[in-house]
Design a protein around this motif. Structure first.
Motif, PDB file in Angstrom:
ATOM      1  N   ALA A  42      59.748 -23.569 -19.517  1.00  0.00           N
ATOM      2  CA  ALA A  42      60.959 -23.097 -18.857  1.00  0.00           C
ATOM      3  C   ALA A  42      61.771 -24.251 -18.298  1.00  0.00           C
ATOM      4  O   ALA A  42      62.858 -24.039 -17.799  1.00  0.00           O
ATOM      5  N   ALA A  46      62.528 -25.072 -13.365  1.00  0.00           N
ATOM      6  CA  ALA A  46      62.473 -23.613 -13.378  1.00  0.00           C
ATOM      7  C   ALA A  46      61.711 -23.092 -12.165  1.00  0.00           C
ATOM      8  O   ALA A  46      60.752 -23.706 -11.685  1.00  0.00           O
ATOM      9  N   THR A  47      62.137 -21.941 -11.667  1.00  0.00           N
ATOM     10  CA  THR A  47      61.484 -21.309 -10.537  1.00  0.00           C
ATOM     11  C   THR A  47      60.225 -20.599 -11.017  1.00  0.00           C
ATOM     12  O   THR A  47      60.239 -19.864 -11.990  1.00  0.00           O
ATOM     13  N   THR A  48      59.118 -20.830 -10.325  1.00  0.00           N
ATOM     14  CA  THR A  48      57.852 -20.207 -10.689  1.00  0.00           C
ATOM     15  C   THR A  48      57.299 -19.443  -9.491  1.00  0.00           C
ATOM     16  O   THR A  48      57.708 -19.650  -8.341  1.00  0.00           O
ATOM     17  N   TRP A  60      54.696 -16.540 -19.013  1.00  0.00           N
ATOM     18  CA  TRP A  60      55.919 -17.330 -19.092  1.00  0.00           C
ATOM     19  C   TRP A  60      55.874 -18.536 -18.159  1.00  0.00           C
ATOM     20  O   TRP A  60      56.778 -18.753 -17.334  1.00  0.00           O
ATOM     21  N   ARG A  78      54.056 -19.101 -15.530  1.00  0.00           N
ATOM     22  CA  ARG A  78      54.016 -18.667 -14.134  1.00  0.00           C
ATOM     23  C   ARG A  78      55.358 -18.164 -13.617  1.00  0.00           C
ATOM     24  O   ARG A  78      55.576 -18.117 -12.406  1.00  0.00           O
ATOM     25  N   ARG A  79      56.217 -17.760 -14.521  1.00  0.00           N
ATOM     26  CA  ARG A  79      57.458 -17.114 -14.078  1.00  0.00           C
ATOM     27  C   ARG A  79      57.267 -15.608 -13.919  1.00  0.00           C
ATOM     28  O   ARG A  79      58.142 -14.923 -13.382  1.00  0.00           O
ATOM     29  N   TYR A 111      60.516 -13.726 -12.468  1.00  0.00           N
ATOM     30  CA  TYR A 111      61.832 -14.356 -12.390  1.00  0.00           C
ATOM     31  C   TYR A 111      62.494 -14.186 -13.757  1.00  0.00           C
ATOM     32  O   TYR A 111      62.127 -14.856 -14.725  1.00  0.00           O
ATOM     33  N   ASP A 161      66.416 -18.087 -12.946  1.00  0.00           N
ATOM     34  CA  ASP A 161      66.024 -18.876 -11.778  1.00  0.00           C
ATOM     35  C   ASP A 161      66.500 -18.252 -10.474  1.00  0.00           C
ATOM     36  O   ASP A 161      66.007 -18.604  -9.397  1.00  0.00           O
TER      37      ASP A 161
END
Length: 754
Positions: A37, A41-43, A542, A544-545, A592, A595
């Motif tokens: 990602a 990327a936000t996780t 994904w 850890r998304r 998520y 993001d």
């Protein structure tokens, strides 16, 4: 018409869901690593829980769990809601109350207890900071300054033990630490609402730290009384709570000490006469939720306080824990049970709204109560492939209940009846649990718990109730039982991101005693036992998304404790159903999608059924249409074989969406919305058209701006923003009386963290 034959959905559900589960897991396990990602990327952060009395990643625990914390918990609780705000926001969880804020009743997977007695036993255990809260009045302690809430579904009889055949709701307070900090949050809104909560903690010395937390909530009356009665308005409240904790951290010893107190006064549950249109489950035409007409006194006063000492000694190969708890409650709740004014025998124009056959006004008080618990537990420290824990548990509760009757038709609403219950409950248990790493990927867990439970009960009528029980007693009941609970589970790691698990567990609830002498005398329900099977998958997706939990379950309860409440004879009688069966699935998903867009989805299906061909209960006495077969014409008793459990919705769905837009260097504009759906419910053991609660959707919205990296936040919020009005419970012995869900509220809130 009910039938003892299984419904098609009930018979086919396990196979269908198992097939869907395998179809979902297989491609997840076999696929290659998802495309990255990107470094920015936000996780999702890992969720740590203590469902097995150890700190573990929620993905590794072979139990169906939902954890709620952080911003989501704050948003759901905005508006001054009590613990019932969690109802429907977690798969398979329902919470309701006929006392208002004072006495929440919890249901998991359809298993719960509709009993309104202050001595009622519930199959869902509530554990606050590792101390079980047995009395229903203790279970409503306000939700504030928490690390998280954990909902554990299915029997938890090995490690928690105390009345857990349905599951456990677990609250963990924010702990003191050597890092100084805290927060202050204040809100104002509709109906004179004002909410405040705050906390501050930090070091006292190099070894000692402390944290103090406080809450205050109030709201003005929002419902007017059109009748010139003792109360002008209703639905207001004034509530405060506080908690102070001290933590000592030594080289091989740690002690956490907790004192807490709650005070609440306000309106008891507001019953509304004849609000259901006969022959339907609709509200009557022209219904106005802001106006009632009642002649009874209405109030709710509750005070609880307690303390605990949680001690830990590091002994090298093992760690010894001691958890000592003390809780006490004092309360008095009084309400107009008939929900109106006057009575039909006074003549036309002297009663209403609708038909009021007779007046009913009562109160329940808890003048004396205390609970003492003690647990000692040994836990292994990294013994290689095998780890274990074992311990002893002691429970001692002493309770006195006063039940009053009043005459709403006489000047001053004088007291006309008094009954007293006393109960001493002692129980002890020994337990052991262990987990063994069969291989790098496969772990087995299992446990046993032996419980012995004794109750000594006495009930007397000290002041005769008109047309009821004369001065009499004492009526004595003693129970003495023991039982063994157990669980066995296995977790297999398909890869680093996906675990599959299976679990079978047995739960137990000791006998219950009911002493409503003005409503049918003393009754006892024998022990109940539940066996549950569960299989599921937990996955991080994904990169850890996203995080997924999905399981299917089936349970059987032998001799389930149920209560026949109300009916034409206005009784409250404990019973045992021969068997109860339930099955379904639960889904937890957090992801998520971008993001800036976080989505959570919780969903559950619960299909419950009572199986007891000869079990009959009284039907309503107030003009409802019972659809169950009568035992004989005119008997007023109805067979409930094949009925669903009361307050057990088949479907629960919960959705949240949070979208944030960065603004400047350290600011963010955000929108957070949450929606909860539950399907229709039966209010009573029998089925009727009028006393079937309609499906319900409630939504919340929060729009705000935070800055300085989230240290400050200003937000507008609304709860039940569509102003949905639903009957969520009823009184059935007199007329078509019901009570409603919480009304729409809105407000503005400011939070500062430091």
């Amino acid at each position: 018409m009910p039938s003892s034959a299984p419904r098609p959905a009930l018979a086919l559900l396990p196979a269908a869901l198992a097939t869907a589960l395998l179809a979902m897991v297989t491609p997840v396990a076999a696929q290659s690593v998802p495309q990255p990602a990107g470094p920015d990327a936000t996780t999702l952060d890992a969720v740590q829980v203590t469902a097995q009395r150890r700190v573990e990643n929620i993905q590794d625990v072979p139990v169906s769990i939902t954890a709620v914390g952080g911003e989501k918990l704050d948003v759901l609780g905005s508006g001054g809601g009590d613990v019932r705000f969690l109802s429907g926001r977690v798969p398979s969880l329902n919470i309701e109350s006929s006392y208002g804020r004072a006495f929440p009743r919890f249901y998991i997977r359809g298993l719960g207890n509709t009993d309104f007695d202050l001595n009622a036993s519930q199959p869902v255990s509530l554990v606050y900071d590792e101390v079980v809260q047995e009395s229903p009045l203790l279970k409503g302690f306000p939700v504030f300054d928490l690390e998280r809430v954990e909902v554990l579904r299915g029997p938890q009889g090995t490690l928690f033990g105390r009345n857990t055949p349905a599951g456990v709701v677990k609250f963990e307070s924010a702990k003191p630490s050597q890092d100084a900090g805290g927060y202050v949050q204040a809100a104002a809104g509709s109906d004179g609402m004002f909410n405040f909560e705050g906390a501050y903690g930090g070091p006292l010395t190099e070894r000692w730290s402390a944290r103090a937390s406080a809450l205050y909530q109030r709201r003005d009356d929002s419902v007017d009384n059109a009748f010139d009665g003792p109360n002008d308005g209703f639905e207001g409240y004034d509530e405060s709570a506080a908690r102070v904790q001290f933590l000592y951290e030594g080289d091989a010893f740690e002690g956490l000490f907790n004192l807490h107190k709650r005070h609440m006064n306000g309106t008891a549950r507001l019953f509304r006469a004849n609000i259901i249109a006969p022959g339907t489950n609709d509200l009557v035409p022209g219904f106005d939720r802001d106006v009632v007409s009642t002649d009874g006194v209405n109030f709710s006063d509750l005070e609880t306080w307690g303390g605990s000492a949680r001690l830990r000694w590091d002994l090298g190969r093992v760690t010894l824990y001691s958890i000592t708890g003390y809780e006490s409650a004092e309360s008095l709740n009084r309400g107009d049970i008939d929900g109106g004014y006057g009575a039909a025998f006074l003549g036309e124009g002297n009663y209403g709204p609708g038909f009021i056959p007779f007046a009913a006004e009562s109160a329940d008080g808890l003048p004396d109560h205390r609970q003492i618990t003690q647990e000692f537990r040994l836990e292994s420290n990294e013994w290689g492939r095998f780890d274990w824990q074992a311990g002893l548990f002691w429970f001692d509760e002493d309770i006195t209940i006063h039940s009053f009757n009043y005459d709403s038709l006489a000047p001053g609403n004088p007291q006309t009846g008094l009954a007293v219950q006393d109960q001493r409950n002692k129980a002890w248990a020994a337990f052991a649990s262990g987990d063994f790493e069969v291989s790098e990927r496969f772990t087995l867990r299992g446990g046993l718990r032996y419980t012995k439970d004794e109750k000594e009960f006495s009930a007397s009528v000290l002041q005769a109730v008109p047309f009821g029980t004369p001065v009499s007693g004492p009526y004595l009941v003693d129970t003495d039982v023991d039982d063994v609970s157990w669980d066995l589970s296995g977790v297999y790691a398909l890869n680093d991101e996906v675990n599959v698990y299976a679990r079978v567990a047995k739960g137990f609830r000791a006998p219950s005693i009911q002493g409503r002498l003005a409503f049918g005398g003393v009754s006892t329900a024998d022990s109940e036992e539940a066996i549950s099977w569960e299989a599921g998958v937990k996955a991080d997706l994904w990169d850890r998304r996203a995080r997924l939990g999905l399981n299917v379950f089936r349970y059987d309860v032998d001799d389930q404790q149920i209560i026949a409440v109300g009916g034409g004879a206005n009784t409250a009688t404990l019973l045992n159903a021969d068997k109860t069966r339930g099955q379904g699935f639960e889904l937890d998903l957090e992801a998520y999608l971008t993001d800036h867009l976080l989505v959570t989805l919780g969903s559950s299906y619960n299909d419950t059924e009572i199986e007891d061909a000869g079990l009959a209960v009284p039907g309503c006495g107030g003009g409802c249409t019972v659809t169950d077969p009568e035992t004989s014409p005119g008997s007023g008793l109805y067979l409930i074989d094949g009925n669903r459990l009361p307050q057990a919705p088949e479907w629960v769905h919960a959705l949240t969406l949070r979208y944030g837009v960065p603004m400047g260097d350290n600011g963010e504009f955000f929108v957070f919305t949450d929606w909860a759906y539950r399907s229709e419910v039966n209010f009573f053991l029998y089925e009727s058209i009028e006393f079937t609660g309609k499906s319900m959707v409630e939504g919340g919205l929060r729009v705000g701006y935070n800055w300085n990296q989230g240290d400050h936040e200003l937000a507008l919020f609304g709860r039940n923003i569509t102003d949905t009005t639903r009957v969520v419970g009823a009184i059935d012995f007199n007329n078509l009386t019901g009570f409603l869900n919480e009304p729409r509220t809105w407000g503005v809130e400011y939070t500062v963290r430091f």
